[in-house]
Design an enzyme around this catalytic site. Structure first.
Site, PDB file in Angstrom:
ATOM      1  N   ASP A 162       0.870  -1.177   0.000  1.00 16.89           N
ATOM      2  CA  ASP A 162       0.000   0.000   0.000  1.00 16.89           C
ATOM      3  C   ASP A 162       0.913   1.235   0.000  1.00 16.89           C
ATOM      4  O   ASP A 162       2.124   1.142   0.220  1.00 16.89           O
ATOM      5  CB  ASP A 162      -0.974  -0.009   1.185  1.00 16.89           C
ATOM      6  CG  ASP A 162      -2.186   0.897   0.901  1.00 16.89           C
ATOM      7  OD1 ASP A 162      -2.104   1.766   0.010  1.00 16.89           O
ATOM      8  OD2 ASP A 162      -3.228   0.748   1.582  1.00 16.89           O
TER       9      ASP A 162
HETATM   10  C1  NOJ Z   1      -4.059   3.939  -0.034  1.00 13.59           C
HETATM   11  C2  NOJ Z   1      -5.195   2.975   0.037  1.00 13.59           C
HETATM   12  O1  NOJ Z   1      -5.183   2.274   1.265  1.00 13.59           O
HETATM   13  C3  NOJ Z   1      -5.213   1.980  -1.102  1.00 13.59           C
HETATM   14  O2  NOJ Z   1      -6.388   1.221  -1.043  1.00 13.59           O
HETATM   15  C4  NOJ Z   1      -5.073   2.688  -2.419  1.00 13.59           C
HETATM   16  O3  NOJ Z   1      -5.141   1.771  -3.483  1.00 13.59           O
HETATM   17  C5  NOJ Z   1      -3.771   3.467  -2.441  1.00 13.59           C
HETATM   18  N1  NOJ Z   1      -3.786   4.427  -1.358  1.00 13.59           N
HETATM   19  C6  NOJ Z   1      -3.547   4.179  -3.766  1.00 13.59           C
HETATM   20  O4  NOJ Z   1      -4.423   5.223  -3.912  1.00 13.59           O
END
Ligand code: NOJ
Length: 744
Positions: free
Chosen positions: A272
């Site tokens: 993430d």
């Molecule tokens: C953080 C989020 O937790 C995740 O789900 C997402 O895909 C990424 N940011 C990218 O935006």
């Protein structure tokens, strides 16, 4: 040898450690509106960020980018990357295509409420087609995290509380996004997330730690991931939080032992955003080099980074021996393989004219409208107030600020939407009734602001507001008077879209602001009221559930939301969605699930609190429609089976109403005794059927070892046991029609 493998091996043999690290690094590429630089959540200098990324591209220092959706910009950045790389390796473009790119579908929790894998698959195939047309190869979806605590805002992105429904929805989404597999034209790589347990955040507070028992992890939280992997998902994303004390992005057991060695996952894992750097924040890694080494050794192939990637230190980590060179090569191999399979080497650029045409395809809007119609859940319909008969109405009052808010109709997690073509509830009702019925609108109350702003507010149009000179008292009175003078009042209430989603957890489930007060005043006028709920989590509807005759949950219904809602209100289609979660009465009851176990004093199960019933307001699987369904003749084809045998349960469902309608037939199972306590019942089959007026149909459900097995925490393994099994079939999780069978 497989030609893809030999191509990959050849490339790897010619790559320097820095080039390898580059392939494993993904950067955000932000072009943000002025003022966004003040956004502290990003932790970066927004003005310098694009330049930093472009310099990395010029020297082969990035393998992937995210957050670019403009095809011309994608082509430009792709050219920079290819020309900047000694071996001309192209970029993989990823993005959060959660519920549509330009054509916005209902939010994922709504799609799950359709209990209709076909609708879900079709919807995500449209999302994939639009994404691929603009040059996106990979979506950070589906989110398959089980959510049992509605304080957690990301509940809106998933399929709710149940592992069986969650697995079915996960599979449908993976198929929709990826088609037959990586490289299918017009499709993208699916990346189920967040592996694993993210939905169980302590107190429902996003990003906070998760502590899950072995039994919960295997029986509840992992099955949707397993299903997504079995369906061929090409990617998996890690989770931010600590799982049982180990940071989600540094857990070798998860990514290597479970995902790859046990499940045979052959795709690549991405962290993430900034989660590899976070290994430092957690107090797990000593420094960025250590963080990078431990993540890659754990099996995290690619780091998603906002700036200053930990994988930028992989060369040092390789030199010092901290990073395992075989692990690094394996990760590079997986990333290159995905690029080859997706055809990015062969056709790295997109056709900008075609992209425009695909985004404008009217067929996509039809898919979105149908999905919104099939997602809505009718929670109450006293005296059959719905459907409304437009021919017998002179006037309709449409009340509430959400009734005419295009941005809120779309819901969270969308960036590339077109507000001009978004149909609000007010627009939809007006278009449906034309000039025959007078339709008036009053906002009634002001837009409620979050106490702590959302990081998503910086994206265009996301921050809600009131019209200039808004006078709440006068507007409140006007709304009530409009309702008093109308034949029916349609009140739209719920949460604004920035109140749900990532970093949008809540300590209460009440309707924000004065919405309940407005609803009460409207009901007091005596005009019949229909409440439309716009939400991505259950809200405290105790008062409406007793006093408002009709309640329809429309979620955040997307681009065609208003058109769908009008079709439902006026009966062109019957609501047929069912709740994918247990709807609590109040926040004090959460978490609350239907599949609990039984223990001491089960006769008091509904009186565990002295001040409030411990039953839900609406049970899991619940939803009404304009049909009436009766269930009869529940049978099993054999009274007893061997441990590896399958029993088929059959039931006759009849629509006794005088119109066609949908029903979701649900099967629940319970194991009476064994080597662990089993939940009082668990969903193990469902089918959404359309029945004509008076039509009967027999629906069959196979109940095999797969439906009966569970993870036994004592054995630390899957077991299927001899026992007596109870079966219930009906229209929700309180179904009473029952039978039994034995497993010998
Ligand atoms: C953080 C989020 O937790 C995740 O789900 C997402 O895909 C990424 N940011 C990218 O935006």
């Amino acid at each position: 040898m497989d030609p893809i493998q030999s191509r990959v091996d050849d490339l790897i043999s010619r790559m320097t450690p820095a080039e390898k690290a580059g392939q494993l690094t993904q950067y955000f590429y932000f072009r943000l509106p002025a003022g966004a630089a003040d956004e502290p959540a990003l932790g970066l200098d927004v003005e310098k960020q694009p330049g930093m990324v472009e310099s990395a591209l010029a020297e082969g220092g990035a393998g992937s980018l995210l957050f670019v959706t403009d095809p011309a910009e994608i082509n430009r950045l792709q050219r920079l990357a290819i020309e900047g790389h000694r071996h001309g390796v192209p970029l993989l473009f990823g993005f959060d295509v959660i519920h549509g790119l330009r054509t916005i579908l209902p939010v994922p929790i709504a799609m799950a409420a359709s209990w209709d894998p076909e609708t879900i698959e079709r919807g995500q195939s449209v999302a994939a087609r639009e994404a691929r047309a603009v040059g996106i190869h990979w979506t950070f979806a589906p989110m398959v995290d089980i959510a049992r605590d509605p304080r957690w805002g990301r509940m809106v992105e998933g399929a709710g509380e149940d592992p069986y429904l969650g697995a079915a929805v996960a599979v449908a989404q993976v198929r929709g996004f990826q088609g037959a597999g990586l490289g299918t034209p017009d499709r993208v790589i699916a990346g189920p997330k967040h592996f694993a347990g993210y939905g169980a955040a302590l107190g429902g507070r996003d990003y906070d730690e998760v502590n899950l028992s072995d039994a919960e992890l295997w029986n509840v939280y992992l099955p949707p991931f397993r299903a997504a992997v079995d369906a061929g998902a090409g990617n998996v994303m890690t989770a931010y939080m600590d799982l049982n004390g180990i940071p989600g992005s540094g857990n070798r057991w998860l990514f290597t032992e479970v995902l790859r060695e046990t499940w045979g996952f052959g795709g690549f894992v991405v962290s993430d955003a900034n989660a590899v750097r976070n290994l430092l924040t957690h107090g797990f890694a000593a420094d960025l080099t250590d963080a990078g080494a431990r993540a890659v050794n754990a099996g995290v192939d690619m780091e998603m980074a906002i700036s200053d990637a930990a994988y930028g230190h992989l060369t040092e980590a390789l030199e010092s021996g901290a990073a395992d060179p075989a692990a690094v090569d394996a990760s590079v191999r997986r990333v290159l393989e995905a690029k080859i399979r997706m055809g990015v080497f062969d056709s790295p650029y997109v056709d900008e004219d075609r992209a425009r045409a695909v985004l404008a395809d009217p067929a996509h809007r039809d898919v979105a409208r149908t999905a919104a119609e099939r997602s809505a859940v009718l929670l109450r319909n006293e005296g059959d107030l719905l459907p409304l008969d437009a021919r017998r109405l002179g006037s309709i009052a449409v009340i509430g600020p959400l009734a005419d808010s295009k941005r809120d109709t779309l819901g969270p997690w969308v960036f590339d939407f077109d507000l001009d073509e978004t149909v609000t509830v007010l627009d939809g009702i007006r278009a449906h009734v034309g000039d025959r019925v007078r339709v008036d609108h009053a906002r009634g109350v002001r837009v409620v602001q979050r106490v702590f702003p959302s990081m998503f507010d910086m994206f265009g149009d996301n921050r809600p507001g009131d019209p200039e000179g808004f006078d709440e008292e006068a507007e409140f009175r006007r709304a009530v008077e409009l309702a008093r003078g109308a034949d029916v009042a349609v009140v739209v209430a719920g949460e604004w879209q920035n109140m749900i989603g990532e970093a949008a957890s809540r300590s209460s489930l009440e309707l924000p602001g004065r919405q309940l007060e407005l609803l009460q005043a409207v009901v007091e006028t005596g005009t019949p009221v229909v409440l439309l709920v716009m939400n991505g989590r259950p809200l405290d509807l105790r008062w409406p559930a007793e006093h408002v005759p009709a309640i329809l949950d429309i979620w955040y219904p997307g681009t065609q939301g208003g058109a769908a809602v009008a079709n439902l209100l006026f009966g062109a289609v019957s609501p047929g969605g069912k709740l994918p979660f247990t709807w609590p009465r109040t926040v004090g009851q959460v978490p609350m699930v239907y599949s609990h176990t039984r223990s001491h004093e089960p006769e008091n199960q509904t009186r565990r609190y002295w001040d409030e019933e411990s039953t839900p307001l609406f049970p899991f699987g619940f939803g009404l429609g304009y049909g009436r369904f009766s269930y009869a003749d529940l049978t099993v084809d054999r009274a007893s089976v061997a441990a590896d045998g399958t029993v088929t349960a059959s039931v006759r469902v009849t629509n006794t109403a005088d119109r066609e309608a949908d029903e979701v037939v649900q099967l629940y199972l319970h194991q009476r005794y064994g080597s662990a306590s089993r939940p009082v019942r668990e969903l193990k089959g469902f089918r959404r059927v359309t029945l004509a007026a008076g039509e009967s149909r027999t629906v069959d459900f196979p109940i095999g070892p797969g439906e009966r097995r569970y993870w036994n925490a004592a054995a630390r393994d899957w077991v299927t046991e001899p026992s007596t099994f109870d079966v219930w079939v009906g229209g929700d999780s309180t179904a009473e029609l029952t039978t039994t069978f034995e497993v010998a």
